[in-house]
Motif scaffolding. Structure first.
Motif, PDB file in Angstrom:
ATOM      1  N   LEU A  71       0.838  -1.199   0.000  1.00 11.28           N
ATOM      2  CA  LEU A  71       0.000   0.000   0.000  1.00 11.28           C
ATOM      3  C   LEU A  71       0.879   1.256   0.000  1.00 11.28           C
ATOM      4  O   LEU A  71       2.002   1.244   0.520  1.00 11.28           O
ATOM      5  CB  LEU A  71      -0.915  -0.001   1.222  1.00 11.28           C
ATOM      6  N   PRO A  72       0.352   2.379  -0.539  1.00 12.63           N
ATOM      7  CA  PRO A  72       1.161   3.635  -0.615  1.00 12.63           C
ATOM      8  C   PRO A  72       1.540   4.174   0.757  1.00 12.63           C
ATOM      9  O   PRO A  72       2.462   4.966   0.890  1.00 12.63           O
ATOM     10  CB  PRO A  72       0.243   4.600  -1.364  1.00 12.63           C
ATOM     11  N   GLY A  73       0.843   3.900   1.780  1.00 12.27           N
ATOM     12  CA  GLY A  73       1.197   4.391   3.115  1.00 12.27           C
ATOM     13  C   GLY A  73       0.183   5.392   3.661  1.00 12.27           C
ATOM     14  O   GLY A  73       0.330   5.880   4.776  1.00 12.27           O
ATOM     15  N   ARG A  74      -0.861   5.686   2.894  1.00 10.91           N
ATOM     16  CA  ARG A  74      -1.890   6.605   3.384  1.00 10.91           C
ATOM     17  C   ARG A  74      -2.680   5.899   4.478  1.00 10.91           C
ATOM     18  O   ARG A  74      -3.001   4.720   4.360  1.00 10.91           O
ATOM     19  CB  ARG A  74      -2.793   7.003   2.210  1.00 10.91           C
ATOM     20  N   GLU A  75      -3.021   6.665   5.559  1.00 12.40           N
ATOM     21  CA  GLU A  75      -3.718   6.070   6.680  1.00 12.40           C
ATOM     22  C   GLU A  75      -5.183   6.495   6.680  1.00 12.40           C
ATOM     23  O   GLU A  75      -5.530   7.600   6.283  1.00 12.40           O
ATOM     24  CB  GLU A  75      -3.071   6.489   8.000  1.00 12.40           C
ATOM     25  N   MET A  76      -6.025   5.503   7.178  1.00 11.79           N
ATOM     26  CA  MET A  76      -7.444   5.784   7.404  1.00 11.79           C
ATOM     27  C   MET A  76      -7.716   5.488   8.876  1.00 11.79           C
ATOM     28  O   MET A  76      -7.057   4.625   9.478  1.00 11.79           O
ATOM     29  CB  MET A  76      -8.323   4.914   6.520  1.00 11.79           C
ATOM     30  N   HIS A  77      -8.690   6.242   9.434  1.00 10.77           N
ATOM     31  CA  HIS A  77      -8.952   6.087  10.854  1.00 10.77           C
ATOM     32  C   HIS A  77     -10.375   5.595  11.066  1.00 10.77           C
ATOM     33  O   HIS A  77     -11.326   6.289  10.772  1.00 10.77           O
ATOM     34  CB  HIS A  77      -8.736   7.432  11.575  1.00 10.77           C
ATOM     35  N   LEU A  78     -10.487   4.354  11.530  1.00 14.23           N
ATOM     36  CA  LEU A  78     -11.785   3.796  11.907  1.00 14.23           C
ATOM     37  C   LEU A  78     -11.826   3.728  13.421  1.00 14.23           C
ATOM     38  O   LEU A  78     -10.778   3.547  14.082  1.00 14.23           O
ATOM     39  CB  LEU A  78     -11.969   2.392  11.341  1.00 14.23           C
ATOM     40  N   GLU A  79     -13.040   3.834  13.959  1.00 11.52           N
ATOM     41  CA  GLU A  79     -13.205   3.731  15.395  1.00 11.52           C
ATOM     42  C   GLU A  79     -12.760   2.340  15.838  1.00 11.52           C
ATOM     43  O   GLU A  79     -13.267   1.326  15.363  1.00 11.52           O
ATOM     44  CB  GLU A  79     -14.663   3.990  15.774  1.00 11.52           C
ATOM     45  N   LYS A  80     -11.828   2.274  16.783  1.00 11.67           N
ATOM     46  CA  LYS A  80     -11.208   1.012  17.179  1.00 11.67           C
ATOM     47  C   LYS A  80     -11.776   0.466  18.476  1.00 11.67           C
ATOM     48  O   LYS A  80     -11.306  -0.559  18.962  1.00 11.67           O
ATOM     49  CB  LYS A  80      -9.703   1.210  17.360  1.00 11.67           C
ATOM     50  N   THR A  81     -12.774   1.150  19.040  1.00 10.64           N
ATOM     51  CA  THR A  81     -13.278   0.740  20.347  1.00 10.64           C
ATOM     52  C   THR A  81     -13.991  -0.604  20.235  1.00 10.64           C
ATOM     53  O   THR A  81     -14.850  -0.788  19.369  1.00 10.64           O
ATOM     54  CB  THR A  81     -14.258   1.791  20.895  1.00 10.64           C
ATOM     55  N   ASN A  82     -13.625  -1.515  21.133  1.00 12.42           N
ATOM     56  CA  ASN A  82     -14.350  -2.792  21.229  1.00 12.42           C
ATOM     57  C   ASN A  82     -15.542  -2.600  22.148  1.00 12.42           C
ATOM     58  O   ASN A  82     -15.433  -1.952  23.201  1.00 12.42           O
ATOM     59  CB  ASN A  82     -13.437  -3.878  21.784  1.00 12.42           C
ATOM     60  N   ARG A  83     -16.652  -3.169  21.786  1.00 13.75           N
ATOM     61  CA  ARG A  83     -17.840  -3.002  22.609  1.00 13.75           C
ATOM     62  C   ARG A  83     -18.644  -4.301  22.617  1.00 13.75           C
ATOM     63  O   ARG A  83     -18.483  -5.150  21.741  1.00 13.75           O
ATOM     64  CB  ARG A  83     -18.680  -1.823  22.094  1.00 13.75           C
ATOM     65  N   SER A  84     -19.549  -4.374  23.602  1.00 11.19           N
ATOM     66  CA  SER A  84     -20.473  -5.512  23.706  1.00 11.19           C
ATOM     67  C   SER A  84     -21.888  -4.993  23.722  1.00 11.19           C
ATOM     68  O   SER A  84     -22.179  -4.012  24.431  1.00 11.19           O
ATOM     69  CB  SER A  84     -20.202  -6.317  24.986  1.00 11.19           C
ATOM     70  N   ILE A  85     -22.752  -5.628  22.965  1.00  4.50           N
ATOM     71  CA  ILE A  85     -24.161  -5.253  22.945  1.00  4.50           C
ATOM     72  C   ILE A  85     -24.993  -6.533  23.006  1.00  4.50           C
ATOM     73  O   ILE A  85     -24.504  -7.623  22.713  1.00  4.50           O
ATOM     74  CB  ILE A  85     -24.512  -4.423  21.690  1.00  4.50           C
ATOM     75  N   SER A  86     -26.261  -6.327  23.382  1.00  2.35           N
ATOM     76  CA  SER A  86     -27.185  -7.473  23.419  1.00  2.35           C
ATOM     77  C   SER A  86     -28.459  -7.105  22.693  1.00  2.35           C
ATOM     78  O   SER A  86     -28.817  -5.933  22.610  1.00  2.35           O
ATOM     79  CB  SER A  86     -27.486  -7.862  24.875  1.00  2.35           C
ATOM     80  N   ALA A  87     -29.112  -8.102  22.169  1.00  6.46           N
ATOM     81  CA  ALA A  87     -30.365  -7.878  21.445  1.00  6.46           C
ATOM     82  C   ALA A  87     -31.277  -9.070  21.685  1.00  6.46           C
ATOM     83  O   ALA A  87     -30.818 -10.207  21.781  1.00  6.46           O
ATOM     84  CB  ALA A  87     -30.088  -7.692  19.966  1.00  6.46           C
ATOM     85  N   ARG A  88     -32.597  -8.750  21.833  1.00 10.68           N
ATOM     86  CA  ARG A  88     -33.579  -9.822  22.017  1.00 10.68           C
ATOM     87  C   ARG A  88     -33.892 -10.450  20.662  1.00 10.68           C
ATOM     88  O   ARG A  88     -33.975  -9.767  19.644  1.00 10.68           O
ATOM     89  CB  ARG A  88     -34.838  -9.245  22.648  1.00 10.68           C
ATOM     90  N   GLU A  89     -34.011 -11.734  20.675  1.00  8.66           N
ATOM     91  CA  GLU A  89     -34.313 -12.487  19.432  1.00  8.66           C
ATOM     92  C   GLU A  89     -35.623 -11.952  18.856  1.00  8.66           C
ATOM     93  O   GLU A  89     -36.597 -11.737  19.569  1.00  8.66           O
ATOM     94  CB  GLU A  89     -34.399 -13.982  19.712  1.00  8.66           C
ATOM     95  N   GLY A  90     -35.597 -11.730  17.521  1.00 13.27           N
ATOM     96  CA  GLY A  90     -36.765 -11.205  16.820  1.00 13.27           C
ATOM     97  C   GLY A  90     -36.704  -9.717  16.607  1.00 13.27           C
ATOM     98  O   GLY A  90     -37.427  -9.167  15.778  1.00 13.27           O
ATOM     99  N   GLU A  91     -35.867  -9.005  17.415  1.00 12.40           N
ATOM    100  CA  GLU A  91     -35.747  -7.564  17.253  1.00 12.40           C
ATOM    101  C   GLU A  91     -34.600  -7.275  16.306  1.00 12.40           C
ATOM    102  O   GLU A  91     -34.019  -8.177  15.704  1.00 12.40           O
ATOM    103  CB  GLU A  91     -35.517  -6.919  18.614  1.00 12.40           C
ATOM    104  N   GLU A  92     -34.238  -5.972  16.129  1.00 12.13           N
ATOM    105  CA  GLU A  92     -33.113  -5.616  15.271  1.00 12.13           C
ATOM    106  C   GLU A  92     -32.029  -4.954  16.117  1.00 12.13           C
ATOM    107  O   GLU A  92     -32.279  -4.464  17.203  1.00 12.13           O
ATOM    108  CB  GLU A  92     -33.552  -4.668  14.148  1.00 12.13           C
ATOM    109  N   VAL A  93     -30.808  -4.974  15.542  1.00 11.87           N
ATOM    110  CA  VAL A  93     -29.688  -4.384  16.252  1.00 11.87           C
ATOM    111  C   VAL A  93     -28.765  -3.744  15.242  1.00 11.87           C
ATOM    112  O   VAL A  93     -28.659  -4.211  14.094  1.00 11.87           O
ATOM    113  CB  VAL A  93     -28.941  -5.452  17.093  1.00 11.87           C
TER     114      VAL A  93
END
Length: 924
Positions: A791-813
């Motif tokens: 790669l040319p060396g250009r950097e991109m910044h994505l949010e790196k935070t790890n997180r945990s979430i929960s969702a009830r079956e049948g709903e959306e997340v």
């Protein structure tokens, strides 16, 4: 040319011709021998039916020398050796039979210090039919002294060999005289030779013998004399010249007798008494003739008295009236006695079925009377006495039982011979059998009555088992029993013949037996199976040889050979592949039909071969041959008489050795994002006619124990099969397997992206068409080719935070993926969402391409995934209708693409990965 001390055995020179039924002799002598003066001799015969096989007959030293077929005749002196001197003998055969024809060998056991010279000699004997006949009608003649008498004799022969005849007349003077006096004989050399008493009369021409036709000989006596009274008969002899130039009489025949009475000139009344036979057995018939000689006898009257031991038996008066003495009246009424006046000159007394009481001296007394009623005789004359000797009937029958088949195999015929020699009356015969180890009663086989009526024992009536049993009468006392088809060992044992002679209400029985051995068809039956090779390469041929042996000649009995097979590994019992029947018919089994097209069957003598062409895996297993034999002369094949199986021979069919070598060289490829690339797989060596299947694998980046992912497999028919991770249309369109030469394959990767990074290798399988299909010979794996992105060396910044979430079956997340900071306006962004562990292989769920198109690698999730993208840098993913299986770790990867110039491809400039989101599902 013989030196001193060289032994020489000489036998009567052949070939010799002798007639059936005659008593014959063969001489043998030895010279030049050492040892005792009395040498021993052994006689054998080589029969025309088996000219190489010696059959021993008789020996002067070894009583056990004769074979079974001759034992009975030797023990009864039907065959014996007469010693002429110490070194010369005669072999006697008292009653020559057809089976006595052959080559005779005279052997002298060695008594010398060393073997030197000849110890045996041979001669040939042929048995011919007795065709000589001689006949003369019996007469009772009365002539005056000086009368002429003529007698004729018919003599003929039809012998094929060159022979001569001699014909002579003989005279028996007294009624009971046994010594015959020669009258005149025409010799075999055609010379007339008179007897001593007739020499002067022959020279004077009074006695003559002439041949008056082809077969008629006439004796003429010019003037009979009183000494001519008695009985006259004719005897013919047939002569043959032997090779030693001596003549031998091979047959003699006598005619019936003619009685001649001669009246002396000096006596006016003469009386003679004659009898056809004076030595009789009980039950025979005695006929006495009283002949009266007188001049002008027809006008004279005679009374005749018959006397036995001086006591009157009967009288015939001049009128011919018969008067019996009282003690003879009863026998006369029963027809046992008869007396009558045949003419004025001949009176006859006949006693039928004579007994011991009829022994004695018979006379006839003739008295002449003037008139028939006159009781005073003019003159009386008494005949000479004739002695009649009546003996008790004694059978002279002697029985000989033999077999020409003492040892046979089951299925062979038994031929048994029963000869009743010396029987003079009709005989009946019964055959019985006693099986081996059988203590029970005799088993009736067959019987023939005096009239020829034949009956079979109950065990022998079924012609379908032993064949049509035959009991044949070859001559008056010779019976042959033939059992065409023996069943098994139980048909061996002892066979006996019982012959009964019947005569005048009495019977005499003789019996004899002979032993036979019937061997089982299984005796010595053995089969051995062998193969030159036990391991066969696919496509090669192999041959199995079944060698069969038995204690009998297999070629002479019906034989069936079956080939049996058990596949490997065993799945069942042995299956019959094919069977060759005795008729030559080939019957294929149904269990392994594929053998029929590739098996070849051959036979040579007792060797049976099975050749399998183009061996394949289906022919791998264990083989046996099975041999069945039937009895000889079996008309219909039922159950075999014996069966045997060979040893088992295992055949292993192996693939040819693989020569495959795949290049294991390690390499690496570095490319810019979005470019096409190719991974090479090179075959270093393989067989020329092999085909290949190539499977491509990807080892993802670390960890090192990652499981290889199957990309695509191209089989030997170039049919492609993609792995589960590469089965989407997008993946299939980017990963292509290509054969660029006979030994080089490429994996082409189109529009490569960072997700394609990893180590690539191929697994090559070598395939070969063999016999009945494609077979894999071997395989080899290539070295690893590492694919890396630059790669040319250009950097991109994505949010790196790890997180945990929960969702009830049948709903959306919603799962967040946010790009922070600015990006080039001329660039395009692409994003991919993954589900999977950090250390494992994450599976792509959705890809947003730079042109705005969305790809769903997991097509089953397409309806539940939604990329909202409220802003250009927001790549958050909404998951509708959460299911229990949605739980896991998610992350996104964003890539920036830049077109270098108008019309050029888009190149990857930068990429970034978000933090991980742990989704937990909650039951409803």
């Amino acid at each position: 040319g013989l030196s001193t001390g060289q032994r020489v055995v000489t036998v009567q020179k052949g070939p010799l011709y002798r007639v059936r039924g005659s008593h014959i002799t063969l001489w043998c002598k030895v010279s030049g021998y050492q040892g005792p003066a009395e040498q021993n001799f052994q006689w054998s015969i080589y029969l025309p039916s088996a000219p190489e096989r010696e059959v021993q007959i008789v020996s002067t030293i070894d009583p056990s020398f004769p074979y079974a077929i001759y034992t009975q005749r030797v023990s009864s002196r039907g065959i014996y050796v007469e010693r002429l001197q110490g070194d010369a003998v005669l072999l006697h055969i008292t009653k020559l039979q057809d089976r006595d024809a052959g080559e005779y060998e005279c052997h002298t056991p060695n008594t010398d210090e060393r073997y030197f010279g000849s110890y045996s000699a041979k001669t040939n004997l042929s048995v011919i039919a007795d065709t000589l006949t001689a006949s003369m009608a019996p007469q009772v003649l009365t002539h005056a002294e000086g009368d002429a008498v003529e007698l004729t004799c018919e003599v003929s022969k039809s012998t094929a060999q060159h022979t001569h005849l001699s014909v002579g007349w003989y005279h028996l003077q007294g009624a009971g005289e046994s010594h015959a006096e020669e009258v005149l004989t025409l010799s075999k050399d055609f010379v007339l030779r008179p007897g001593p008493s007739y020499a002067q009369r022959f020279l004077a021409g009074d006695v003559q013998l002439n041949k008056v036709g082809n077969t008629t000989y006439k004796l003429s006596i010019g003037g009979v004399e009183p000494s001519d009274r008695g009985q006259l008969y004719c005897e013919a002899a047939e002569w043959i010249e032997d090779p030693d130039e001596t003549w031998k009489d091979i047959s003699r025949k006598q005619t019936g007798r003619t009685s001649l009475a001669v009246m002396s000139q000096g006596r006016d009344l003469s009386v003679d008494i004659t009898a056809a036979e004076t030595s009789l057995s009980e039950g025979d018939t005695l006929q006495l003739n009283c002949m009266v000689g007188a001049q002008k006898s027809s006008s004279r009257h005679f009374q005749v008295l018959w006397l036995l031991n001086g006591v009157e038996v009967a009288r015939v008066d001049p009128h011919g009236v018969l008067i019996w003495e009282e003690e003879y009246e009863e026998r006369a009424k029963l027809g046992q006695l008869r007396a009558f006046k045949q003419s004025n000159m001949v009176y006859v007394l006949t006693i039928y079925e004579v007994g011991l009481k009829d022994n004695g001296t018979y006379h006839c007394s003739v008295s002449e009377v003037k008139t028939p009623g006159d009781f005073h005789s003019i003159q009386t004359n008494l005949s000479s006495g004739i002695q009649v000797d009546v003996k008790l009937i004694e059978s002279r029958m002697h029985l000989s039982v033999s077999t020409s088949t003492p040892q046979v195999m089951a299925g062979d015929a038994l031929i048994l011979l029963c000869e009743a020699q010396g029987a003079t009356s009709p005989v009946s015969v019964q055959w019985w059998h006693l099986p081996p180890q059988h203590p029970g009663p005799r088993v009736p086989v067959a019987a023939m009555e005096r009239d020829g009526t034949l009956s079979l024992g109950s065990a022998y009536r079924d012609g379908g088992t032993r064949g049509s049993l035959r009991l044949e009468k070859a001559s008056s006392g010779t019976f042959t029993l033939v059992i065409p088809n023996t069943l098994d060992e139980s048909d061996g044992g002892r066979y006996g013949c019982e012959v009964t002679e019947w005569s005048r209400g009495q019977s005499w029985t003789e019996e004899g037996e002979t032993a036979v051995t019937v061997s089982s068809m299984g005796l010595g039956l053995h089969a051995t199976l062998r193969s030159r090779i036990a391991t066969v390469t696919y496509g090669q041929s192999f041959e199995l040889v079944c060698q069969v042996s038995a204690s009998y000649t297999l070629e002479e009995v019906p034989v069936s050979v079956g080939w049996l097979f058990q596949p490997s590994p065993p799945t069942s019992h042995y299956q019959e592949l094919v069977r060759v029947l005795p008729s030559g018919t080939v019957a294929w089994g149904a269990a392994q039909p594929h053998f029929q097209g590739k098996a070849q069957l051959t036979k040579a003598a007792t060797s049976f071969r099975l050749r399998i062409h183009n061996a394949a895996a289906a022919e791998e297993g264990t083989y046996q041959c099975e041999v069945e034999v039937w009895r000889r002369n079996t008309l219909t094949l039922g159950q075999p008489a014996a069966t045997t199986r060979s040893n088992a021979v295992g055949i292993k069919v192996v693939l040819p050795e693989s020569k495959l070598q795949v290049s294991t060289k390690e390499s690496s490829v570095e490319i810019a994002g979005g470019a096409d690339t190719a991974i090479e797989c090179r075959i270093a060596f393989a067989q020329n006619n092999s085909q290949f299947s190539v499977t491509w694998y990807l080892l993802p980046p670390p960890p090192a124990d990652a499981i290889p992912l199957k990309i695509v497999r191209a089989n030997y028919s170039s049919i492609l099969e993609y792995g589960a991770e590469f089965s989407s249309l997008a993946q299939k369109s980017r990963f292509l397997s290509q054969r660029v030469s006979s030994n080089v394959f490429w994996l082409r990767i189109l529009s490569a992206n960072p997700r394609d990074q990893g180590r690539y290798y191929c697994v090559v399988e070598e395939w070969l068409w063999l016999a009945d299909g494609w077979y894999k010979l071997g395989e080899g794996a290539s070295g690893r080719t590492t694919l890396e992105f630059k790669l040319p060396g250009r950097e991109m910044h994505l949010e790196k935070t790890n997180r945990s979430i929960s969702a009830r079956e049948g709903e959306e997340v919603t799962l967040h993926c946010l790009l922070r900071g600015a990006h080039l306006s001329t660039a395009r962004l692409s994003a991919t969402w993954f589900q999977g562990e950090e250390s494992g292989r994450a599976r792509p769920l959705l890809t947003l391409h730079g042109d705005g198109t969305i790809e769903y690698p997991q097509e089953s999730l397409a309806g539940r995934l939604h990329l909202r993208r409220p802003t250009a840098g927001d790549f958050s993913l909404t998951l509708h209708s959460v299911e229990k299986g949605d739980a896991g770790v998610y992350h996104c990867q964003v890539q920036e693409w830049q077109q270098q110039s108008e019309g050029k491809d888009w190149a990857l400039q930068a990429l970034a990965r978000s933090g991980y989101t742990q989704l937990t599902t909650i039951p409803p």
